[in-house]
Design an enzyme around this catalytic site. Sequence first.
Site, PDB file in Angstrom:
ATOM      1  N   HIS A 173       0.823  -1.216   0.000  1.00 20.07           N
ATOM      2  CA  HIS A 173       0.000   0.000   0.000  1.00 20.07           C
ATOM      3  C   HIS A 173       0.855   1.263   0.000  1.00 20.07           C
ATOM      4  O   HIS A 173       0.626   2.185   0.795  1.00 20.07           O
ATOM      5  CB  HIS A 173      -0.953   0.001   1.207  1.00 20.07           C
ATOM      6  CG  HIS A 173      -2.295   0.547   0.891  1.00 20.07           C
ATOM      7  ND1 HIS A 173      -3.026   1.300   1.764  1.00 20.07           N
ATOM      8  CD2 HIS A 173      -3.046   0.462  -0.222  1.00 20.07           C
ATOM      9  CE1 HIS A 173      -4.170   1.644   1.212  1.00 20.07           C
ATOM     10  NE2 HIS A 173      -4.199   1.144   0.001  1.00 20.07           N
ATOM     11  N   HIS A 208      -3.279   2.235  12.478  1.00 14.44           N
ATOM     12  CA  HIS A 208      -2.734   1.593  11.267  1.00 14.44           C
ATOM     13  C   HIS A 208      -3.214   0.138  11.294  1.00 14.44           C
ATOM     14  O   HIS A 208      -4.418  -0.128  11.280  1.00 14.44           O
ATOM     15  CB  HIS A 208      -1.210   1.758  11.295  1.00 14.44           C
ATOM     16  CG  HIS A 208      -0.479   1.382  10.045  1.00 14.44           C
ATOM     17  ND1 HIS A 208      -1.086   1.044   8.871  1.00 14.44           N
ATOM     18  CD2 HIS A 208       0.861   1.293   9.794  1.00 14.44           C
ATOM     19  CE1 HIS A 208      -0.168   0.779   7.944  1.00 14.44           C
ATOM     20  NE2 HIS A 208       1.034   0.908   8.488  1.00 14.44           N
ATOM     21  N   HIS A 247      -9.802   7.035   5.787  1.00 12.72           N
ATOM     22  CA  HIS A 247      -8.477   6.762   5.231  1.00 12.72           C
ATOM     23  C   HIS A 247      -7.773   8.076   4.919  1.00 12.72           C
ATOM     24  O   HIS A 247      -8.423   9.028   4.500  1.00 12.72           O
ATOM     25  CB  HIS A 247      -8.592   5.919   3.948  1.00 12.72           C
ATOM     26  CG  HIS A 247      -7.333   5.215   3.623  1.00 12.72           C
ATOM     27  ND1 HIS A 247      -6.357   5.784   2.858  1.00 12.72           N
ATOM     28  CD2 HIS A 247      -6.883   3.996   4.014  1.00 12.72           C
ATOM     29  CE1 HIS A 247      -5.353   4.932   2.773  1.00 12.72           C
ATOM     30  NE2 HIS A 247      -5.640   3.849   3.464  1.00 12.72           N
ATOM     31  N   ASP A 298      -9.709  -2.831   6.780  1.00 12.56           N
ATOM     32  CA  ASP A 298      -9.710  -3.467   8.095  1.00 12.56           C
ATOM     33  C   ASP A 298     -11.102  -3.832   8.596  1.00 12.56           C
ATOM     34  O   ASP A 298     -11.259  -4.759   9.376  1.00 12.56           O
ATOM     35  CB  ASP A 298      -9.045  -2.551   9.127  1.00 12.56           C
ATOM     36  CG  ASP A 298      -7.554  -2.447   8.859  1.00 12.56           C
ATOM     37  OD1 ASP A 298      -6.951  -3.477   8.555  1.00 12.56           O
ATOM     38  OD2 ASP A 298      -7.014  -1.332   8.949  1.00 12.56           O
ATOM     39  N   ARG A 342      15.911  11.883   5.700  1.00 18.34           N
ATOM     40  CA  ARG A 342      16.121  12.718   6.884  1.00 18.34           C
ATOM     41  C   ARG A 342      15.353  14.012   6.679  1.00 18.34           C
ATOM     42  O   ARG A 342      15.882  14.997   6.157  1.00 18.34           O
ATOM     43  CB  ARG A 342      17.621  12.978   7.050  1.00 18.34           C
ATOM     44  CG  ARG A 342      18.109  13.365   8.433  1.00 18.34           C
ATOM     45  CD  ARG A 342      17.406  14.555   8.967  1.00 18.34           C
ATOM     46  NE  ARG A 342      18.024  15.088  10.159  1.00 18.34           N
ATOM     47  CZ  ARG A 342      17.529  16.104  10.834  1.00 18.34           C
ATOM     48  NH1 ARG A 342      16.392  16.665  10.454  1.00 18.34           N
ATOM     49  NH2 ARG A 342      18.133  16.553  11.904  1.00 18.34           N
TER      50      ARG A 342
HETATM   51  N1  COA Z   1     -14.347   7.520  13.143  1.00 17.71           N
HETATM   52  C1  COA Z   1     -14.915   8.693  13.467  1.00 17.71           C
HETATM   53  N2  COA Z   1     -14.530   9.854  12.940  1.00 17.71           N
HETATM   54  C2  COA Z   1     -13.555   9.832  12.041  1.00 17.71           C
HETATM   55  C3  COA Z   1     -12.931   8.649  11.641  1.00 17.71           C
HETATM   56  C4  COA Z   1     -13.355   7.465  12.231  1.00 17.71           C
HETATM   57  N3  COA Z   1     -12.817   6.307  11.901  1.00 17.71           N
HETATM   58  N4  COA Z   1     -11.981   8.920  10.726  1.00 17.71           N
HETATM   59  C5  COA Z   1     -12.011  10.243  10.543  1.00 17.71           C
HETATM   60  N5  COA Z   1     -12.954  10.793  11.339  1.00 17.71           N
HETATM   61  C6  COA Z   1     -13.288  12.188  11.421  1.00 17.71           C
HETATM   62  C7  COA Z   1     -12.170  12.961  12.108  1.00 17.71           C
HETATM   63  O1  COA Z   1     -12.331  12.968  13.520  1.00 17.71           O
HETATM   64  C8  COA Z   1     -12.347  14.318  11.502  1.00 17.71           C
HETATM   65  O2  COA Z   1     -13.440  14.952  12.115  1.00 17.71           O
HETATM   66  P1  COA Z   1     -13.411  16.531  12.422  1.00 17.71           P
HETATM   67  O3  COA Z   1     -13.274  17.183  11.069  1.00 17.71           O
HETATM   68  O4  COA Z   1     -14.717  16.779  13.092  1.00 17.71           O
HETATM   69  O5  COA Z   1     -12.214  16.764  13.297  1.00 17.71           O
HETATM   70  C9  COA Z   1     -12.766  14.010  10.070  1.00 17.71           C
HETATM   71  O6  COA Z   1     -13.370  12.718  10.122  1.00 17.71           O
HETATM   72  C10 COA Z   1     -11.638  14.039   9.074  1.00 17.71           C
HETATM   73  O7  COA Z   1     -10.703  13.008   9.362  1.00 17.71           O
HETATM   74  P2  COA Z   1      -9.137  13.256   9.465  1.00 17.71           P
HETATM   75  O8  COA Z   1      -8.749  13.321  10.914  1.00 17.71           O
HETATM   76  O9  COA Z   1      -8.706  14.403   8.609  1.00 17.71           O
HETATM   77  O10 COA Z   1      -8.561  11.933   8.856  1.00 17.71           O
HETATM   78  P3  COA Z   1      -7.034  11.538   8.843  1.00 17.71           P
HETATM   79  O11 COA Z   1      -6.609  11.522   7.427  1.00 17.71           O
HETATM   80  O12 COA Z   1      -6.204  12.343   9.773  1.00 17.71           O
HETATM   81  O13 COA Z   1      -7.068  10.089   9.467  1.00 17.71           O
HETATM   82  C11 COA Z   1      -7.295   7.787   9.719  1.00 17.71           C
HETATM   83  C12 COA Z   1      -7.126   8.934   8.718  1.00 17.71           C
HETATM   84  C13 COA Z   1      -7.288   6.489   8.953  1.00 17.71           C
HETATM   85  C14 COA Z   1      -6.129   7.799  10.727  1.00 17.71           C
HETATM   86  C15 COA Z   1      -8.641   7.997  10.457  1.00 17.71           C
HETATM   87  O14 COA Z   1      -9.695   7.945   9.513  1.00 17.71           O
HETATM   88  C16 COA Z   1      -8.828   6.985  11.553  1.00 17.71           C
HETATM   89  O15 COA Z   1      -8.333   7.193  12.682  1.00 17.71           O
HETATM   90  N6  COA Z   1      -9.558   5.864  11.280  1.00 17.71           N
HETATM   91  C17 COA Z   1      -9.738   4.811  12.246  1.00 17.71           C
HETATM   92  C18 COA Z   1      -8.508   3.921  12.302  1.00 17.71           C
HETATM   93  C19 COA Z   1      -8.387   3.024  11.107  1.00 17.71           C
HETATM   94  O16 COA Z   1      -9.351   2.437  10.644  1.00 17.71           O
HETATM   95  N7  COA Z   1      -7.144   2.915  10.623  1.00 17.71           N
HETATM   96  C20 COA Z   1      -6.841   2.070   9.495  1.00 17.71           C
HETATM   97  C21 COA Z   1      -6.522   2.898   8.313  1.00 17.71           C
HETATM   98  S1  COA Z   1      -6.342   1.888   6.866  1.00 17.71           S
END
Ligand code: COA
Length: 361
Positions: A173, A208, A247, A298, A342
């Site tokens: 990925h 992750h 994601h 997942d 780095r």
């Molecule tokens: N559950 C609830 N809310 C979620 C969410 C989730 N799984 N994923 C994103 N959001 C919300 C965030 O809190 C944020 O809300 P806000 O705008 O009110 O603060 C909004 O959606 C935007 O998300 P963002 O934080 O910009 O996404 P990111 O790119 O930083 O994070 C992940 C990506 C994957 C880390 C995130 O979606 C997550 O934590 N998912 C759950 C863990 C997971 O499934 N990981 C496996 C990834 S393959």
Amino acid sequence: MVAGDTAISTVGKEGLGLTYRGYSIDDLAEKATFEEVAYLLIYGRLPKATELEEYRQRLASRRGLPSALKTVLEQVPADAHPMDVLRTGCSALGCLEPESRERGQDQVADRLLASFPSMLLYWYQFHKTGRRIETQTEDRSMAAHFLHLLSGRPPDAMHERAMDVSLILYAEHEFNASTFTVRITTSTLADFYSAITSGIGALRGPLHGGANEAAMELIEKFKTPDEAEAGLMTMLRNKELVMGFGHRVYKISDPRSDIIKRWAKKLGDAADDTRLYPISERIEQVMWREKKLFPNLDFYSAAAYHFSGIPTPMFTPIFVISRTSGWSAHVIEQRGNNRLIRPTADYTGPPPRPFVPLAQR
Ligand code: COA
């Protein structure tokens, strides 16, 4: 943010979704086997029939564990997390069979791919049943080897193929957190085992790889879809994260999710499930309705693994077993055109100031 070049995969590029070396994930999940995909990732092209057969046999011949590694695995406590077992096993094998002029990177990649299921299930069976199992089996595929060591008997064709497809989906990925970690370690000219060990560490967290386990724990909390909907609404009101959704790169959907969802349904039907799959679907509907968030790989992997009789703490280790193919490809690619990774940081601390001697603080 672009952090480098790769010829291994594309993630979320417009019109492409996910591709490994130019092949779409849909085609690979439908038409290829995991061994073919691992070969493709590591050697850069699809194998011919004879090459694939040789590769299968080579991997199959490397499933046995040295006795010193078995001793290490027996010492890892029964209540350790299985990710810690693989992290330790990888590091220990790096001491016992270090990378060298004679034992090159391709050999180490084969060895790790072939022996991770053995390490995990040797430790598991030793602590669960007290048996020191033989990990060198005749199974034709890595999927069958894993399920065989877990349940004690070779799997049927449907469960083997479901596992095989899941390994294909998790194999690679691009520059995700663990792969980038692997590349950083590689860029210091460290050995192969150090790179993979650091990747396992990065994969362990619930943002992750750990998300598949966390998703299962959530799904299992509920008895009915209505209960799940009410529970989800409370979580969203409290701004809790729902694992298995969202994601960083994909913005509309995860192209792997529909594939594993179909397998989860099939495996659930075979297991006469009337609870976990409908609950999972309701969670998906609520997340889309309320937040426009979609399931990532997942989420439905959790149900698929559960219906295959796999204990929840082994979900993320399966990710390791599969991703070792992608990580290995990245070690080899990074080494092929290496430059120390780095980055720099924007400084947010205090301005320069005079040092205060200890007595005057
Ligand atoms: N559950 C609830 N809310 C979620 C969410 C989730 N799984 N994923 C994103 N959001 C919300 C965030 O809190 C944020 O809300 P806000 O705008 O009110 O603060 C909004 O959606 C935007 O998300 P963002 O934080 O910009 O996404 P990111 O790119 O930083 O994070 C992940 C990506 C994957 C880390 C995130 O979606 C997550 O934590 N998912 C759950 C863990 C997971 O499934 N990981 C496996 C990834 S393959």
